[in-house]
Design a protein around this motif. Sequence first.
Motif, PDB file in Angstrom:
ATOM      1  N   LYS A 108       0.857  -1.297   0.004  1.00 48.00           N
ATOM      2  CA  LYS A 108       0.040   0.014   0.249  1.00 48.00           C
ATOM      3  C   LYS A 108       0.964   1.322  -0.066  1.00 48.00           C
ATOM      4  O   LYS A 108       1.721   1.473   1.011  1.00 48.00           O
ATOM      5  CB  LYS A 108      -0.832   0.009   1.294  1.00 48.00           C
ATOM      6  N   LEU A 109       0.645   2.156  -0.845  1.00 49.61           N
ATOM      7  CA  LEU A 109       1.517   3.372  -1.171  1.00 49.61           C
ATOM      8  C   LEU A 109       0.651   4.729  -0.623  1.00 49.61           C
ATOM      9  O   LEU A 109      -0.281   4.694  -0.946  1.00 49.61           O
ATOM     10  CB  LEU A 109       1.893   3.486  -2.524  1.00 49.61           C
ATOM     11  N   TYR A 110       1.552   5.409   0.273  1.00 51.32           N
ATOM     12  CA  TYR A 110       0.714   6.707   0.579  1.00 51.32           C
ATOM     13  C   TYR A 110       1.674   7.826   0.023  1.00 51.32           C
ATOM     14  O   TYR A 110       2.838   7.808   0.315  1.00 51.32           O
ATOM     15  CB  TYR A 110       1.049   6.647   2.192  1.00 51.32           C
ATOM     16  N   TYR A 111       0.835   8.621  -0.631  1.00 46.56           N
ATOM     17  CA  TYR A 111       1.531   9.703  -1.264  1.00 46.56           C
ATOM     18  C   TYR A 111       0.596  10.506  -1.826  1.00 46.56           C
ATOM     19  O   TYR A 111      -0.647  10.344  -1.705  1.00 46.56           O
ATOM     20  CB  TYR A 111       2.573   9.210  -2.295  1.00 46.56           C
ATOM     21  N   PHE A 112       0.949  11.559  -2.679  1.00 49.18           N
ATOM     22  CA  PHE A 112       0.071  12.553  -3.555  1.00 49.18           C
ATOM     23  C   PHE A 112      -0.390  11.646  -4.923  1.00 49.18           C
ATOM     24  O   PHE A 112       0.419  10.811  -5.181  1.00 49.18           O
ATOM     25  CB  PHE A 112       0.718  13.801  -3.877  1.00 49.18           C
ATOM     26  N   ASP A 113      -1.526  12.066  -5.386  1.00 49.10           N
ATOM     27  CA  ASP A 113      -2.148  11.644  -6.457  1.00 49.10           C
ATOM     28  C   ASP A 113      -1.310  12.168  -7.731  1.00 49.10           C
ATOM     29  O   ASP A 113      -1.823  13.023  -8.556  1.00 49.10           O
ATOM     30  CB  ASP A 113      -3.567  11.736  -6.683  1.00 49.10           C
ATOM     31  N   GLY A 156       5.980  -6.927 -11.750  1.00 49.30           N
ATOM     32  CA  GLY A 156       4.539  -7.669 -11.935  1.00 49.30           C
ATOM     33  C   GLY A 156       4.014  -7.485 -10.543  1.00 49.30           C
ATOM     34  O   GLY A 156       2.909  -8.665 -10.477  1.00 49.30           O
ATOM     35  N   VAL A 157       3.856  -6.703  -9.708  1.00 55.16           N
ATOM     36  CA  VAL A 157       3.563  -6.660  -8.598  1.00 55.16           C
ATOM     37  C   VAL A 157       2.192  -5.718  -8.229  1.00 55.16           C
ATOM     38  O   VAL A 157       2.420  -4.624  -8.574  1.00 55.16           O
ATOM     39  CB  VAL A 157       4.324  -6.261  -7.166  1.00 55.16           C
ATOM     40  N   GLU A 158       1.238  -6.232  -8.086  1.00 52.80           N
ATOM     41  CA  GLU A 158      -0.285  -5.253  -7.840  1.00 52.80           C
ATOM     42  C   GLU A 158      -0.116  -4.414  -6.325  1.00 52.80           C
ATOM     43  O   GLU A 158       0.604  -5.194  -5.439  1.00 52.80           O
ATOM     44  CB  GLU A 158      -1.653  -6.051  -7.894  1.00 52.80           C
ATOM     45  N   PHE A 159      -0.432  -3.383  -6.532  1.00 58.32           N
ATOM     46  CA  PHE A 159      -0.440  -2.417  -5.348  1.00 58.32           C
ATOM     47  C   PHE A 159      -1.551  -1.601  -4.964  1.00 58.32           C
ATOM     48  O   PHE A 159      -2.066  -1.393  -6.214  1.00 58.32           O
ATOM     49  CB  PHE A 159       1.060  -1.656  -5.360  1.00 58.32           C
ATOM     50  N   GLU A 160      -1.798  -1.158  -3.966  1.00 59.04           N
ATOM     51  CA  GLU A 160      -2.990  -0.248  -3.438  1.00 59.04           C
ATOM     52  C   GLU A 160      -2.268   1.158  -3.342  1.00 59.04           C
ATOM     53  O   GLU A 160      -1.096   1.252  -3.048  1.00 59.04           O
ATOM     54  CB  GLU A 160      -3.851  -0.650  -2.543  1.00 59.04           C
ATOM     55  N   GLU A 161      -3.073   1.986  -3.707  1.00 63.91           N
ATOM     56  CA  GLU A 161      -2.721   3.672  -3.119  1.00 63.91           C
ATOM     57  C   GLU A 161      -3.630   4.267  -2.322  1.00 63.91           C
ATOM     58  O   GLU A 161      -4.743   4.142  -2.567  1.00 63.91           O
ATOM     59  CB  GLU A 161      -2.524   4.217  -4.467  1.00 63.91           C
ATOM     60  N   LYS A 162      -3.055   4.887  -1.275  1.00 62.34           N
ATOM     61  CA  LYS A 162      -3.854   5.999  -0.436  1.00 62.34           C
ATOM     62  C   LYS A 162      -3.274   7.174  -0.655  1.00 62.34           C
ATOM     63  O   LYS A 162      -2.147   7.633  -0.279  1.00 62.34           O
ATOM     64  CB  LYS A 162      -3.763   5.643   0.860  1.00 62.34           C
ATOM     65  N   PHE A 163      -4.182   8.199  -1.530  1.00 65.58           N
ATOM     66  CA  PHE A 163      -3.689   9.569  -1.749  1.00 65.58           C
ATOM     67  C   PHE A 163      -3.869  10.494  -0.854  1.00 65.58           C
ATOM     68  O   PHE A 163      -5.100  10.538  -0.078  1.00 65.58           O
ATOM     69  CB  PHE A 163      -4.338   9.892  -3.046  1.00 65.58           C
ATOM     70  N   VAL A 221       7.269  11.591   3.688  1.00 70.11           N
ATOM     71  CA  VAL A 221       6.372  10.879   2.639  1.00 70.11           C
ATOM     72  C   VAL A 221       7.417  10.550   1.376  1.00 70.11           C
ATOM     73  O   VAL A 221       8.149  11.511   1.148  1.00 70.11           O
ATOM     74  CB  VAL A 221       5.169  11.300   2.098  1.00 70.11           C
ATOM     75  N   PRO A 222       7.617   9.525   0.587  1.00 74.89           N
ATOM     76  CA  PRO A 222       6.508   8.363   0.473  1.00 74.89           C
ATOM     77  C   PRO A 222       6.691   7.563   1.755  1.00 74.89           C
ATOM     78  O   PRO A 222       7.671   7.389   2.338  1.00 74.89           O
ATOM     79  CB  PRO A 222       6.954   8.011  -0.924  1.00 74.89           C
ATOM     80  N   LEU A 223       5.551   6.774   1.856  1.00 77.95           N
ATOM     81  CA  LEU A 223       5.505   5.846   2.708  1.00 77.95           C
ATOM     82  C   LEU A 223       4.858   4.520   2.036  1.00 77.95           C
ATOM     83  O   LEU A 223       3.939   4.647   1.236  1.00 77.95           O
ATOM     84  CB  LEU A 223       4.578   6.129   4.058  1.00 77.95           C
ATOM     85  N   VAL A 224       5.384   3.343   2.290  1.00 79.84           N
ATOM     86  CA  VAL A 224       4.887   2.093   1.464  1.00 79.84           C
ATOM     87  C   VAL A 224       4.680   0.894   2.922  1.00 79.84           C
ATOM     88  O   VAL A 224       5.829   0.725   3.538  1.00 79.84           O
ATOM     89  CB  VAL A 224       5.750   1.653   0.477  1.00 79.84           C
ATOM     90  N   GLU A 225       3.587   0.505   2.849  1.00 76.13           N
ATOM     91  CA  GLU A 225       3.469  -0.750   3.889  1.00 76.13           C
ATOM     92  C   GLU A 225       3.482  -2.119   2.806  1.00 76.13           C
ATOM     93  O   GLU A 225       2.987  -2.090   1.914  1.00 76.13           O
ATOM     94  CB  GLU A 225       2.038  -0.646   4.300  1.00 76.13           C
ATOM     95  N   ILE A 226       4.566  -2.766   3.270  1.00 78.32           N
ATOM     96  CA  ILE A 226       4.952  -3.921   2.526  1.00 78.32           C
ATOM     97  C   ILE A 226       5.664  -4.817   3.582  1.00 78.32           C
ATOM     98  O   ILE A 226       6.531  -4.701   4.196  1.00 78.32           O
ATOM     99  CB  ILE A 226       5.734  -3.336   1.288  1.00 78.32           C
ATOM    100  N   ASP A 227       5.074  -6.326   3.411  1.00 79.05           N
ATOM    101  CA  ASP A 227       5.744  -7.366   4.201  1.00 79.05           C
ATOM    102  C   ASP A 227       5.706  -7.038   5.833  1.00 79.05           C
ATOM    103  O   ASP A 227       6.746  -7.491   6.334  1.00 79.05           O
ATOM    104  CB  ASP A 227       6.958  -7.650   3.695  1.00 79.05           C
ATOM    105  N   LEU A 254       6.088  -7.668   1.417  1.00 77.98           N
ATOM    106  CA  LEU A 254       5.397  -7.610   0.131  1.00 77.98           C
ATOM    107  C   LEU A 254       4.839  -9.165  -0.052  1.00 77.98           C
ATOM    108  O   LEU A 254       5.277 -10.017   0.484  1.00 77.98           O
ATOM    109  CB  LEU A 254       6.415  -7.670  -1.208  1.00 77.98           C
ATOM    110  N   PRO A 255       3.691  -9.184  -0.812  1.00 81.83           N
ATOM    111  CA  PRO A 255       3.217 -10.445  -0.926  1.00 81.83           C
ATOM    112  C   PRO A 255       4.257 -11.513  -1.348  1.00 81.83           C
ATOM    113  O   PRO A 255       5.296 -11.100  -1.604  1.00 81.83           O
ATOM    114  CB  PRO A 255       2.393 -10.239  -2.054  1.00 81.83           C
TER     115      PRO A 255
END
Length: 519
Positions: free
Chosen positions: A6-11, A27-34, A55-61, A264-265
């Motif tokens: 999950k990626l936290y940053y500006f759009d 090939g990794v799918e990810f979500e974003e929180k703007f 930021v940026p902030l990434v939630e992973i594994d 990460l997944p």
Amino acid sequence: MAGKPKLYYFDGRGKMESIRWLLAAAGVEFEEKFLETREQYEKLLQSGSLLFQQVPLVEIDGMKMVQTRAILNYIAAKYNLYGKDLKERALIDMYVGGTEDLMGFILMFPFLSAEDKEKQRALIVQKATSRYFPVYEKVLKDHGQDFLVGNSFSWADVHLLEAILMVEEKKSDVLSSFPQLQAFKRRISSIPTIKKFLEPGSQRKPVPDDKYVETVRRVLRMYYDIKANYAMVMYLAIMTKLCLESQFYSKGRIFSVIGYGWKLPRGRRSSGDKLGREGASVRQRLSSEGIQELSNMSGKPRLVYINGRGRMEPIRWLLAAAGVEFEEKFVETKEQLEKLVKDGDLLFHQLPMVEIDGMKMVQTRAILSYIAGKYNLYGKDLKERALIDMYVEGITDLMQMVMMLPFSPAEAKAKNLASIEEKATKRYFPVFEKVLKQHGQDFLVGNRFSWADVQLLEVILAVEEKIPAVLSGFPQLQAFKTKMSNVPTIKKFLQPGSARKPPPDDNYVATVMSIFNLN
């Protein structure tokens, strides 16, 4: 379930775009929180999710990762985009560092006035065509492979394609004189994961517009309109020469990546965990591959830089901490620097440069990463390395402020020093005080000495030179300083007569200004 990153940053692009590119390439799918409001940003701060309030902030594994370079390192290693061994990783780090320098000129482009944008556009094209693209054109031609490093797709390829497309947005025919890069662009753009990311509707962000600029200003309440002065302008010019491109000057303003706070997944088996174990045998591998040995028959690393701290000092610290003897060649004149460039010793025309294990390494971060990996100062696995990277990048942000100080004019030094004290005591040192208390070990990561410990002690001592009582409110850091200073190799380096350099003085400043023709 591990879940998607999950990626936290500006759009918008900014410092997150390279992370999107690398995840997409893997090939990794990810979500974003703007982040769209100041309140959202403050909520992240209050939750403790932003280690250095950036930021940026990434939630992973299971980790909340900050610091762009640390995030990219982790993703590249996790998904086998970081080379097959330590030597290939060193090349990837150097190429990525050079590409980052070029992209740094583009990053702040949206925040300029219309008049300044035209000047910056010309500068971007000039740097791309005279400094960076010629390097990659030659690498591809000499290497004779489809990729920059080895014979497999890597982070360096992803990053270069991203930079090429960004420069082409400024000048569509910028590759007209670079046939190797034209072919490279076609090949990499046709890789299935990249091709998908380049299609309309993907998570790739468009060219930043006025709405993006306004959102960033509103959320961060940016203090970007700082009055410039001659000495600060000269320092920023020096940073460009000495591989310190985190800031640049334009028409009375200092634009700073640090100031903006941008700073990460389940998947394939990671190559990252094995890198530390490879360090001990790197010399044998290099010899077996037939790489020419260095001219200095002692086999000691040779450091080429100005006779002073600057960007070389962390390298001296890390080699000394590892117990590695080294030699130094000081650049004292403009002619010496020009000869290094002419001889092809400086890949991107920048210092520092270190000759080690048959390589002429540039890009400070790449050099430090190689040394840390080679001498087992980079953690025992990928997650420990991720922590080390985050801590090192945060420390580097503070250290850059310290490095700027000698180039400040007399009337600005008190203000700049107060800024260093404020950042050290409010943003950086509280993080490490908490880490040491919660971790309950003598070291920042795991239960062993690492690169992060070395760099933290270095910055503590550098700040204490200016503000002796700066640790008065940090008992954990006081104890850490005492313990680290007594590590035998560090204790030796701190003694008089070692290769450690003294605080920069007026003579050092004058030498730098003269060598880089900034007088």
